[in-house]
Design a protein around this motif. Sequence first.
Motif, short mmCIF file in Angstrom:
data_model
loop_
_atom_site.label_atom_id
_atom_site.label_comp_id
_atom_site.label_asym_id
_atom_site.label_seq_id
_atom_site.Cartn_x
_atom_site.Cartn_y
_atom_site.Cartn_z
N ALA A 1 -21.29 9.79 21.63
CA ALA A 1 -21.26 9.80 23.10
C ALA A 1 -22.19 8.74 23.67
N SER A 2 -23.39 8.64 23.13
CA SER A 2 -24.36 7.65 23.61
C SER A 2 -23.87 6.23 23.33
N THR A 3 -23.29 6.03 22.16
CA THR A 3 -22.77 4.71 21.80
C THR A 3 -21.68 4.26 22.76
N LEU A 4 -20.75 5.15 23.03
CA LEU A 4 -19.64 4.77 23.91
C LEU A 4 -20.12 4.57 25.34
N ALA A 5 -21.09 5.35 25.77
CA ALA A 5 -21.65 5.16 27.12
C ALA A 5 -22.28 3.78 27.26
N VAL A 6 -23.06 3.38 26.26
CA VAL A 6 -23.71 2.07 26.30
C VAL A 6 -22.66 0.95 26.26
N ALA A 7 -21.64 1.12 25.43
CA ALA A 7 -20.57 0.11 25.36
C ALA A 7 -19.79 0.04 26.67
N HIS A 8 -19.53 1.19 27.27
CA HIS A 8 -18.84 1.24 28.57
C HIS A 8 -19.62 0.44 29.62
N MET A 9 -20.91 0.66 29.68
CA MET A 9 -21.75 -0.05 30.65
C MET A 9 -21.75 -1.55 30.36
N GLY A 10 -21.87 -1.91 29.10
CA GLY A 10 -21.90 -3.32 28.73
C GLY A 10 -20.60 -4.03 29.07
N LEU A 11 -19.48 -3.39 28.74
CA LEU A 11 -18.18 -4.00 29.04
C LEU A 11 -17.97 -4.11 30.55
N ALA A 12 -18.40 -3.09 31.29
CA ALA A 12 -18.30 -3.16 32.75
C ALA A 12 -19.11 -4.34 33.29
N GLY A 13 -20.27 -4.61 32.67
CA GLY A 13 -21.07 -5.75 33.07
C GLY A 13 -20.35 -7.07 32.85
N GLU A 14 -19.62 -7.17 31.75
CA GLU A 14 -18.85 -8.38 31.45
C GLU A 14 -17.72 -8.57 32.46
N LEU A 15 -16.99 -7.51 32.72
CA LEU A 15 -15.85 -7.59 33.64
C LEU A 15 -16.32 -7.86 35.07
N ALA A 16 -17.45 -7.26 35.43
CA ALA A 16 -18.00 -7.49 36.77
C ALA A 16 -18.42 -8.94 36.95
N PHE A 17 -18.96 -9.55 35.90
CA PHE A 17 -19.38 -10.95 35.99
C PHE A 17 -18.18 -11.88 36.19
N LYS A 18 -17.07 -11.56 35.55
CA LYS A 18 -15.86 -12.37 35.76
C LYS A 18 -15.40 -12.30 37.22
N LYS A 19 -15.42 -11.09 37.78
CA LYS A 19 -15.05 -10.92 39.18
C LYS A 19 -16.04 -11.65 40.09
N LEU A 20 -17.31 -11.61 39.73
CA LEU A 20 -18.34 -12.25 40.54
C LEU A 20 -18.11 -13.75 40.63
N GLN A 21 -17.72 -14.35 39.52
CA GLN A 21 -17.45 -15.78 39.52
C GLN A 21 -16.27 -16.12 40.42
N GLU A 22 -15.29 -15.23 40.47
CA GLU A 22 -14.11 -15.46 41.30
C GLU A 22 -14.46 -15.49 42.79
N ILE A 23 -15.44 -14.67 43.18
CA ILE A 23 -15.79 -14.58 44.60
C ILE A 23 -17.04 -15.38 44.95
N ASP A 24 -17.62 -16.05 43.93
CA ASP A 24 -18.84 -16.83 44.12
C ASP A 24 -19.95 -15.97 44.73
N GLY A 25 -20.13 -14.79 44.16
CA GLY A 25 -21.11 -13.84 44.67
C GLY A 25 -22.45 -13.94 43.98
N GLY A 26 -23.40 -13.14 44.47
CA GLY A 26 -24.74 -13.09 43.90
C GLY A 26 -25.06 -11.73 43.33
N THR A 27 -26.35 -11.44 43.20
CA THR A 27 -26.76 -10.23 42.50
C THR A 27 -26.40 -8.95 43.25
N SER A 28 -26.41 -8.98 44.57
CA SER A 28 -26.03 -7.79 45.32
C SER A 28 -24.56 -7.46 45.11
N SER A 29 -23.72 -8.48 45.15
CA SER A 29 -22.30 -8.27 44.87
C SER A 29 -22.09 -7.80 43.45
N TYR A 30 -22.88 -8.34 42.54
CA TYR A 30 -22.73 -7.96 41.13
C TYR A 30 -23.02 -6.47 40.92
#
Length: 274
Positions: A220-249
């Motif tokens: 459970a802990s492993t998958l939770a950490v992986a879920h958060m990490g993958l969400a961070g990767e996907l969020a960064f891709k979206k951030l680049q698309e909108i040219d956003g900063g840390t608040s948007s991230y």
Amino acid sequence: MFKEVYENVGEKTPLVHSITNYVTVNDCANIVLAAGGSPIMADGIEEVEEINSICDSLVINIGTLNERVIKAMIAAGKKANEIGNPVILDPVAVGASTFRNETTFKLLEEIHFSVIRGNASEIKAIYEGSGTTSGVDANAEDKIEEENLQAMVTLCKHLSKKTGAVIALTGAIDIVANHEKANVIYNGNPLMSKITGTGCMLTNVVATYCGANKNTILDASTLAVAHMGLAGELAFKKLQEIDGGTSSYRMLLIDEISKMNYEKLKGGINIENR
């Protein structure tokens, strides 16, 4: 196994009691909801035992310490132990002050923790019984890299044996370990370290997963950490698309936690067994 762990969260909607710090409390509540759980943020000594009796897991986060909340943490932790709920410790900035160190070791003495989630400096400070941290962030010399990865894995296994808790050491590379087995997770994005509270939020995601999977805490802990990490990767891709900063991230990170499904998770996580 991971599929069942993930589906259990959606089926059970675990109720997470989070005694966390006032810097990140709103983000922690929102990320529990995004991950499929339901949050209760109660820290009054008058009600924490009663609140715990209806919950599925407990977070104890020492980010903003005072004597009042310590008493509530101990009462809540003992109640959670009594009813068999997982308790997750986030030892924020342990090593930064004597008060913080003494509190952490008092909590470890009084409560059995299912998971201890911290950065490398925090985990080392607990393992060594002392240490220094640069505020809430890991010291530069404690950065997890391939060169010191095996040493960190061994440290996590030893600390798990000593405490009886699963150790979730998170950073550029994440390690989730019990005394026998370690999972190394290669997910995430460096920008996650530039947002206040990503560690606190992750601890609450771990509590959400553990609350729905009380008999499989390591997975459970492993998958939770992986879920958060993958969400961070996907969020960064979206951030680049909108040219956003840390608040948007920050906003996009919570979005991606909530938009996750198992197929996306399975296809994106990068976990190595050690």
